[in-house]
Design a protein around this motif. Structure first.
Motif, PDB file in Angstrom:
ATOM      1  N   CYS A  23       0.842  -1.192   0.000  1.00 17.87           N
ATOM      2  CA  CYS A  23       0.000   0.000   0.000  1.00 17.87           C
ATOM      3  C   CYS A  23       0.881   1.248   0.000  1.00 17.87           C
ATOM      4  O   CYS A  23       1.821   1.359   0.786  1.00 17.87           O
ATOM      5  CB  CYS A  23      -0.895  -0.018   1.233  1.00 17.87           C
ATOM      6  N   CYS A  26       0.204   3.040   3.778  1.00 19.69           N
ATOM      7  CA  CYS A  26       0.547   2.453   5.079  1.00 19.69           C
ATOM      8  C   CYS A  26       1.590   1.351   4.987  1.00 19.69           C
ATOM      9  O   CYS A  26       2.117   0.921   6.014  1.00 19.69           O
ATOM     10  CB  CYS A  26      -0.715   1.926   5.769  1.00 19.69           C
ATOM     11  N   CYS A  37      -4.039  -0.499   0.113  1.00 13.59           N
ATOM     12  CA  CYS A  37      -4.668  -1.660   0.740  1.00 13.59           C
ATOM     13  C   CYS A  37      -6.167  -1.365   0.835  1.00 13.59           C
ATOM     14  O   CYS A  37      -6.595  -0.225   0.595  1.00 13.59           O
ATOM     15  CB  CYS A  37      -4.074  -1.919   2.133  1.00 13.59           C
ATOM     16  N   CYS A  40      -7.074   1.614   3.285  1.00 11.93           N
ATOM     17  CA  CYS A  40      -6.685   2.950   2.805  1.00 11.93           C
ATOM     18  C   CYS A  40      -7.505   3.342   1.565  1.00 11.93           C
ATOM     19  O   CYS A  40      -7.890   4.497   1.421  1.00 11.93           O
ATOM     20  CB  CYS A  40      -5.198   3.008   2.514  1.00 11.93           C
TER      21      CYS A  40
HETATM   22 ZN   LIG Z   1      -2.928   1.022   3.457  1.00 14.30          ZN
END
Ligand SMILES: [Zn+2]
Ligand SMILES: [Zn+2]
Length: 234
Positions: A23, A26, A37, A40
């Motif tokens: 991601c 993160c 992800c 997110c």
């Molecule tokens: Zn993420």
């Protein structure tokens, strides 16, 4: 599939084996080679409806500012509102020394805000001082990834727009100061003549930089200019 495309696809698949996609915000594993992800991706806020010209969220079809003084670009499109995971990813790209993030972010932007067929993708050039300090021009990297990620395969105008003088960072300046800071700071080449230009930048705030750059593109003969940014800041 052309040989070059095949080679790129094979190289991409090998890279994903060595470095599984993470991601962009993160760092957790991203499913299906996505840019964010699941958590997110859901936290990226879409840009609400707004001014058809500058994109400022609000009830007016054309906002008061654009009615008083129309910008040199035709429209602004952004991947999402500045904030949350999108802001984290942009911060890492710009200030965290993570130029590799331009690839997934550019690809994501091409999915959310695809360019028109036949467009010429031009990036807002970074001031030289900041480029030397950072070691890369994140908008240029984004523009490359955006052009490669779009199914319509738009052309990339690498040297079509240049800075003619240094400018201060726009952060912390008022709307008027921002406009004055970047006025006349850009020049475009004949490569944009008669073209539908996508002007790529990481974040659009007041649009002052995009407006100054668009004026140069317009003067060099661009037919239309759509500003495309990862995020819209209010
Ligand atoms: Zn993420
Ligand atoms: Zn407006």
């Amino acid at each position: 599939m052309r040989a070059a495309d095949l080679a790129r696809a094979v190289a991409g698949a090998l890279l994903d084996l060595v470095y599984p996609p993470r991601c962009a915000a993160c760092g957790e594993p991203a499913p299906d080679g996505g840019t964010f992800c699941g958590i997110c991706a859901e936290a990226v806020d879409p840009v609400p409806a707004g001014c058809g010209r500058c994109g400022l969220p609000g009830p007016d079809a054309i906002c008061g500012g654009c009615r008083r003084s129309a910008p040199a670009f035709d429209a602004v499109r952004a991947g999402g509102l500045f904030g949350g995971p999108l802001a984290e990813a942009i911060h890492a790209l710009k200030y965290g020394g993570r130029p590799a993030l331009a690839r997934p972010l550019g690809r994501w932007l091409a999915e959310v805000v695809p360019p028109a067929a036949g467009a010429l993708v031009v990036s807002v050039p970074l001031a030289r001082g900041r480029r030397i300090e950072r070691g890369y021009d994140q908008a240029a990297l984004l523009a490359g990834a955006y052009a490669r990620g779009a199914p319509s395969r738009p052309a990339r105008g690498r040297a079509a727009l240049a800075r003619t003088r240094e400018t201060r960072a726009q952060v912390g300046l008022s709307r008027e100061e921002r406009a004055r800071n970047v006025a006349g700071a850009f020049a475009a080449t004949g490569a944009v003549k008669g073209r539908d230009v996508v002007l790529l930048d990481d974040v659009v705030t007041t649009g002052a930089t995009a407006d100054a750059a668009s004026l140069a593109l317009r003067r060099a003969g661009a037919r239309s200019i759509v500003v495309v940014a990862l995020a819209r800041a209010e």
